[in-house]
Design a protein around this motif. Structure first.
Motif, mmCIF file in Angstrom:
data_model
loop_
_atom_site.group_PDB
_atom_site.id
_atom_site.type_symbol
_atom_site.label_atom_id
_atom_site.label_comp_id
_atom_site.label_asym_id
_atom_site.label_seq_id
_atom_site.Cartn_x
_atom_site.Cartn_y
_atom_site.Cartn_z
ATOM 1 N N PRO A 102 -92.281 -75.115 63.834
ATOM 2 C CA PRO A 102 -92.997 -73.992 63.229
ATOM 3 C C PRO A 102 -94.517 -74.082 63.340
ATOM 4 O O PRO A 102 -95.176 -73.066 63.189
ATOM 5 C CB PRO A 102 -92.578 -74.055 61.762
ATOM 6 C CG PRO A 102 -91.949 -75.359 61.544
ATOM 7 C CD PRO A 102 -91.582 -75.924 62.847
ATOM 8 N N GLY A 139 -98.530 -67.970 63.927
ATOM 9 C CA GLY A 139 -98.030 -68.113 62.579
ATOM 10 C C GLY A 139 -96.972 -69.192 62.586
ATOM 11 O O GLY A 139 -97.104 -70.177 63.300
ATOM 12 N N VAL A 140 -95.954 -69.004 61.805
ATOM 13 C CA VAL A 140 -95.005 -70.077 61.648
ATOM 14 C C VAL A 140 -93.609 -69.627 62.019
ATOM 15 O O VAL A 140 -92.787 -69.361 61.184
ATOM 16 C CB VAL A 140 -95.039 -70.628 60.229
ATOM 17 C CG1 VAL A 140 -96.123 -71.633 60.089
ATOM 18 C CG2 VAL A 140 -95.244 -69.520 59.231
ATOM 19 N N VAL A 189 -86.760 -68.024 61.472
ATOM 20 C CA VAL A 189 -87.902 -67.489 60.744
ATOM 21 C C VAL A 189 -87.765 -67.816 59.264
ATOM 22 O O VAL A 189 -86.841 -68.510 58.856
ATOM 23 C CB VAL A 189 -88.041 -65.971 60.960
ATOM 24 C CG1 VAL A 189 -88.266 -65.670 62.405
ATOM 25 C CG2 VAL A 189 -86.834 -65.239 60.439
ATOM 26 N N GLY A 190 -88.679 -67.310 58.474
ATOM 27 C CA GLY A 190 -88.605 -67.509 57.034
ATOM 28 C C GLY A 190 -89.612 -68.516 56.522
ATOM 29 O O GLY A 190 -89.668 -68.763 55.330
ATOM 30 N N TYR A 191 -90.413 -69.091 57.412
ATOM 31 C CA TYR A 191 -91.393 -70.076 56.959
ATOM 32 C C TYR A 191 -92.546 -69.415 56.213
ATOM 33 O O TYR A 191 -93.391 -70.097 55.660
ATOM 34 C CB TYR A 191 -91.911 -70.892 58.138
ATOM 35 C CG TYR A 191 -90.826 -71.717 58.762
ATOM 36 C CD1 TYR A 191 -90.461 -72.922 58.198
ATOM 37 C CD2 TYR A 191 -90.142 -71.266 59.873
ATOM 38 C CE1 TYR A 191 -89.443 -73.671 58.737
ATOM 39 C CE2 TYR A 191 -89.115 -72.012 60.420
ATOM 40 C CZ TYR A 191 -88.766 -73.213 59.842
ATOM 41 O OH TYR A 191 -87.751 -73.940 60.371
ATOM 42 N N LEU A 192 -92.602 -68.108 56.279
ATOM 43 C CA LEU A 192 -93.656 -67.405 55.554
ATOM 44 C C LEU A 192 -93.037 -66.381 54.618
ATOM 45 O O LEU A 192 -93.624 -65.373 54.299
ATOM 46 C CB LEU A 192 -94.610 -66.736 56.549
ATOM 47 C CG LEU A 192 -95.899 -66.183 55.987
ATOM 48 C CD1 LEU A 192 -96.642 -67.242 55.237
ATOM 49 C CD2 LEU A 192 -96.766 -65.630 57.066
ATOM 50 N N HIS A 193 -91.813 -66.627 54.196
ATOM 51 C CA HIS A 193 -91.154 -65.666 53.315
ATOM 52 C C HIS A 193 -91.746 -65.795 51.923
ATOM 53 O O HIS A 193 -91.497 -66.750 51.219
ATOM 54 C CB HIS A 193 -89.656 -65.941 53.293
ATOM 55 C CG HIS A 193 -88.912 -65.012 52.400
ATOM 56 N ND1 HIS A 193 -89.046 -63.657 52.498
ATOM 57 C CD2 HIS A 193 -88.045 -65.222 51.402
ATOM 58 C CE1 HIS A 193 -88.287 -63.086 51.592
ATOM 59 N NE2 HIS A 193 -87.668 -64.006 50.908
ATOM 60 N N ARG A 194 -92.566 -64.790 51.544
ATOM 61 C CA ARG A 194 -93.322 -64.918 50.298
ATOM 62 C C ARG A 194 -92.789 -64.022 49.204
ATOM 63 O O ARG A 194 -93.432 -63.818 48.204
ATOM 64 C CB ARG A 194 -94.787 -64.576 50.566
ATOM 65 C CG ARG A 194 -95.377 -65.431 51.636
ATOM 66 C CD ARG A 194 -96.833 -65.167 51.801
ATOM 67 N NE ARG A 194 -97.081 -64.028 52.655
ATOM 68 C CZ ARG A 194 -98.275 -63.684 53.092
ATOM 69 N NH1 ARG A 194 -99.326 -64.379 52.741
ATOM 70 N NH2 ARG A 194 -98.446 -62.662 53.865
ATOM 71 N N SER A 195 -91.623 -63.436 49.414
ATOM 72 C CA SER A 195 -90.976 -62.553 48.451
ATOM 73 C C SER A 195 -91.873 -61.414 47.985
ATOM 74 O O SER A 195 -91.969 -61.120 46.803
ATOM 75 C CB SER A 195 -90.420 -63.325 47.256
ATOM 76 O OG SER A 195 -91.310 -64.299 46.801
ATOM 77 N N ILE A 196 -92.515 -60.772 48.927
ATOM 78 C CA ILE A 196 -93.383 -59.644 48.602
ATOM 79 C C ILE A 196 -92.578 -58.508 47.972
ATOM 80 O O ILE A 196 -93.031 -57.849 47.036
ATOM 81 C CB ILE A 196 -94.116 -59.181 49.880
ATOM 82 C CG1 ILE A 196 -95.229 -60.172 50.202
ATOM 83 C CG2 ILE A 196 -94.663 -57.784 49.738
ATOM 84 C CD1 ILE A 196 -96.006 -59.878 51.426
ATOM 85 N N VAL A 254 -92.306 -60.226 59.743
ATOM 86 C CA VAL A 254 -90.911 -60.609 59.887
ATOM 87 C C VAL A 254 -90.388 -61.188 58.573
ATOM 88 O O VAL A 254 -89.299 -60.857 58.114
ATOM 89 C CB VAL A 254 -90.773 -61.655 61.011
ATOM 90 C CG1 VAL A 254 -89.331 -62.058 61.174
ATOM 91 C CG2 VAL A 254 -91.330 -61.128 62.302
ATOM 92 N N ASP A 255 -91.193 -62.051 57.980
ATOM 93 C CA ASP A 255 -90.702 -62.800 56.822
ATOM 94 C C ASP A 255 -90.932 -62.092 55.500
ATOM 95 O O ASP A 255 -90.138 -62.218 54.585
ATOM 96 C CB ASP A 255 -91.408 -64.157 56.752
ATOM 97 C CG ASP A 255 -91.042 -65.014 57.921
ATOM 98 O OD1 ASP A 255 -90.092 -64.670 58.610
ATOM 99 O OD2 ASP A 255 -91.708 -66.032 58.139
ATOM 100 N N ARG A 256 -92.000 -61.411 55.391
ATOM 101 C CA ARG A 256 -92.427 -60.694 54.175
ATOM 102 C C ARG A 256 -92.556 -61.584 52.956
ATOM 103 O O ARG A 256 -91.748 -62.183 52.438
ATOM 104 C CB ARG A 256 -91.512 -59.518 53.878
ATOM 105 C CG ARG A 256 -91.825 -58.378 54.824
ATOM 106 C CD ARG A 256 -90.650 -57.497 54.986
ATOM 107 N NE ARG A 256 -89.672 -58.129 55.787
ATOM 108 C CZ ARG A 256 -88.373 -58.083 55.531
ATOM 109 N NH1 ARG A 256 -87.938 -57.453 54.508
ATOM 110 N NH2 ARG A 256 -87.532 -58.677 56.330
#
Ligand code: SF4
Lengths: 170, 156, 369
Positions: free
Chosen positions: C15, C22-23, C42-49, C367-369
């Protein structure tokens, strides 16, 4: 003779040259502070500001800071962007791969305590300082390039005050 | 087709299979029964007047009373757009995978599966997409979800 | 001599990798130098926006959504405001619409300049990066002048924009438009005819228009494959139908064309901005919005043309001050999903994969949001 001016030294002219005496600590610290190579580690929005700082207008290079793509060549990790729970073990791994002495700057609210994702977020790490030790915190969301540079200058000052004995204990 | 033409066309061609919901006051929103989903979707895609070839977006919704799966589709040649949803209950919610109709649904379905716990039938690959590999705290997008380190924002 | 025994092996790209923007972790299956398969993780930047938005009032959602696609944060502000306005059936003052268009197009240019710089850097040229970001600073200055932020603006609000532009904005903006217009030929001069650039880009990463549509690919990637699909024309929002501009389009669907489409788009955006500055009316910049903004219960999906394709929000309201569900859609999500399709079995090298990834212009927050 720029070095002579910046590092406290004792000089005396002797036939055929000069005798220079200083402490190893001073020389090492000077070298470390003035060529901080940072790891290109950008995860989120702050990375864009990091890019801007490295680009034309702000020109990070003049602080002696050049990006490296691999942690093994880097002295400094600038955590530009949110660290999620999924990313946290990777960050630790990257940090472990760096050669000592190594420094950490936490850039932006996210890496300090979760920033805008502190409340109601199920996947963001609330601050990186419980994953890796942090030397300098730079608040902002994102911090301006100027404050990023100020943070780096602060780090240089911290490095200049290091003692060799600090490293021996570790 | 304009929006009204589209509405009339759907009313006459999908009798009993797509029902107009009340929530779609601004843009029409239809309901499709879960077991009829693939057939209706295929028809929406292949109908020469409709040609819905583009899946814009899909995702789960937790309304506190039930779970829903929303689909937003569009046509790149006819330039119209349509929304529909499938309504599910809380116990063992499941929908058919829509990948055979629109392959782009793949990741949306994976995301829904892990975040809402909506089971996707006949999906070839339901590995976790966004959450960490060792996640064991359930489906975080459900409204009643909670965890020890989950901090709610205080009411202002 | 006997045949050398070969076997496939796996390589992790990411990543933390400079050219994954990005990651993103790409798990590559390699046969010697050739990429056999690629699986994105993916999902390394999943910030639960999306979860955060459910617990915020409408006004508070906008700064959170800034972080959903930070390279074009204005679009995220706009798409959410548009959805809320549509639900509440609200009219927006004309001046505000003009300002929104100016900001959206400036942001599109800024995003394409980043694309120009980073793509060239990924492929091995450093100068374009310095050029692209130099001109981007001009735009960032304009944003800073209007809303005080360089990256996350929170400028476009429900009902209009947060404040009027300062007096010096219009002349400064015209100047920036002029400079960027002139510099564009520099950009093209540096890369378009460059033999290394051509060798790395032409004929690499071919997309098939029909398949791309089925996979939900949109924006410049689709237009470079010869599909004239631009929501500013096809599903007009705001006041785009008042302006005269062309949809940039190319036909080969390779990396080179994707690059050219984006440069053409910068030109078209400059054209739109000039027209908007000329026609900028006087008046209010914000409709009257109650402090406790409550749209009636209902749901709506809106979509706009962002620099990475279709950006959309499905907004569900239950009539309270907080949205019940905010489902965001970003172009990169589908583009990244489609990536393995065009790489698998084509025998590309890793270096080609980098070029494909860069010209798809995937960024991970979307992608991750
Ligand atoms: S601190 Fe703000 S700008 Fe920086 S990564 Fe976090 S949300 Fe983005």
């Amino acid at each position: 003779m720029g070095l002579i001016k910046k590092v406290p030294v004792y000089t005396e002219n002797i036939p055929g040259g000069a005798l220079v005496a200083t402490s190893l600590e001073q020389v090492l610290n000077f070298g470390r502070a003035k060529s901080l190579w940072y790891l290109l580690f950008g995860t989120a929005c702050c990375a864009i500001e990091l890019m801007c700082t490295g680009a034309s207008r702000y020109d990070f290079d003049r602080l002696g800071m050049i990006y490296r793509a691999t942690p093994r060549q880097a002295d400094l990790i600038l955590t530009a962007g949110t660290i999620t729970k999924k990313m946290a073990p990777r960050l630790r791994k990257l940090y472990d791969q760096m050669a000592e002495p190594r420094y950490v700057i936490a850039m932006g609210g996210c890496t300090i305590n979760g920033g805008p994702f502190y409340y109601d977020s199920y996947s963001v790490e609330k601050g990186i300082d419980h994953i890796i030790p942090v030397d300098i915190y730079i608040p902002g969301c994102p911090p301006r390039p100027e404050s990023l540079m100020e943070g780096c200058i602060h780090l240089q000052e911290v490095i200049r005050k290091q003692k060799l004995s600090d490293w021996q204990e570790k | 087709m304009t929006r009204d033409e589209l509405k009339a066309y759907i009313e006459s061609n999908f009798v009993g299979r797509m029902t107009l919901l009340e929530s779609g006051k601004v843009e029409p929103m239809y309901e499709i029964k879960a077991d009829d989903l693939i057939e209706v979707a295929t028809k929406l895609r292949d109908d020469l007047e409709l040609k819905f070839d583009f899946l814009c977006n899909m995702g789960g919704v937790d309304t506190r009373e039930r779970l829903e799966v929303i689909y937003n589709i569009a046509s790149t040649s006819k330039l119209h757009r349509l929304d529909f949803k499938v309504i599910l209950g809380y116990d063992s919610p499941a929908v058919e995978s829509i990948c055979p109709v629109w392959p782009g649904a793949n990741w949306y379905e994976r995301e829904m599966y892990e975040l809402y716990g909506i089971d996707i039938l006949n999906h070839n690959d339901l590995r976790p997409l966004l959450l960490p590999e060792d996640w064991d705290q359930g489906h975080p997008m459900r409204k009643d979800w909670d965890a020890p380190d989950f901090v709610r924002m205080p009411e202002l | 001599m006997g045949k050398l025994r070969t076997e496939e092996f796996q390589v992790n790209m990411g990543p933390q990798h400079p050219s994954t923007h990005g990651v993103c972790r790409l798990l590559l299956t390699m046969d010697g130098e050739k990429v056999v398969d690629v699986v994105p993780h993916v999902g390394y930047l999943h910030r639960s926006i999306e979860k955060i938005c459910e617990n915020r009032t409408y006004a508070m959602c906008i700064p959170v959504l800034d972080r959903f696609e930070y390279v074009t944060a204005m679009s995220c502000n706009y798409v959410f405001a548009l959805a809320a306005e549509k639900l509440a059936e609200m009219e927006v003052p004309e001046r505000a619409e003009y300002l929104r268009v100016i900001m959206l197009e400036l942001n599109r240019i800024a995003s394409h300049l980043i694309f120009y710089g980073t793509t060239a850097m990924d492929v091995g040229a450093l100068t374009p990066f310095l050029y692209g970001l130099r001109e981007r600073e001009l735009i960032v200055d304009l944003f800073e002048m209007t809303c005080g932020q360089r990256l996350t603006y929170n400028y476009i609000r429900v009902g209009g924009v947060s404040r009027d532009i300062p007096k010096e904005f219009v002349p400064k903006c015209r100047e920036a438009v002029k400079i960027i217009g002139e510099k564009l030929s520099d950009y093209e001069g540096i890369l378009n005819e460059n033999p290394i650039w051509i060798a790395r880009m032409k004929g690499i990463g071919l997309t098939d228009p029909q398949k791309a549509i089925a996979w939900g690919v949109s924006g410049p990637v689709l237009r470079a494959a010869g599909v004239k699909h631009d929501l500013r024309k096809d599903d007009p929002y705001s006041i785009y139908n008042k302006f005269d501009f062309d949809v940039a389009i190319r036909w080969n669907g390779d990396c080179y064309d994707r690059y050219l489409v984006r440069l053409d788009e910068i030109r078209q955006s400059l054209k739109i901005i000039t027209q908007a500055l000329d026609g900028l009316p006087e008046g209010d910049v914000r409709a009257k919005v109650k402090a406790k903004f409550k749209p009636p219960a209902g749901e709506v999906y809106v979509r706009i043309e962002n620099s990475r394709g279709e950006m959309g929000v499905h907004l569900v309201s239950d009539g309270s001050t907080k949205p019940l569900r905010v489902k965001t859609r970003g172009g990169s999500f589908n583009q990244l999903q489609y990536l393995p399709e065009i790489v698998r079995g084509k025998g590309y090298l890793i270096a080609d994969l980098v070029a494909i990834f860069a010209t798809f212009d995937i960024i991970l927050p979307e992608v991750d949001r």
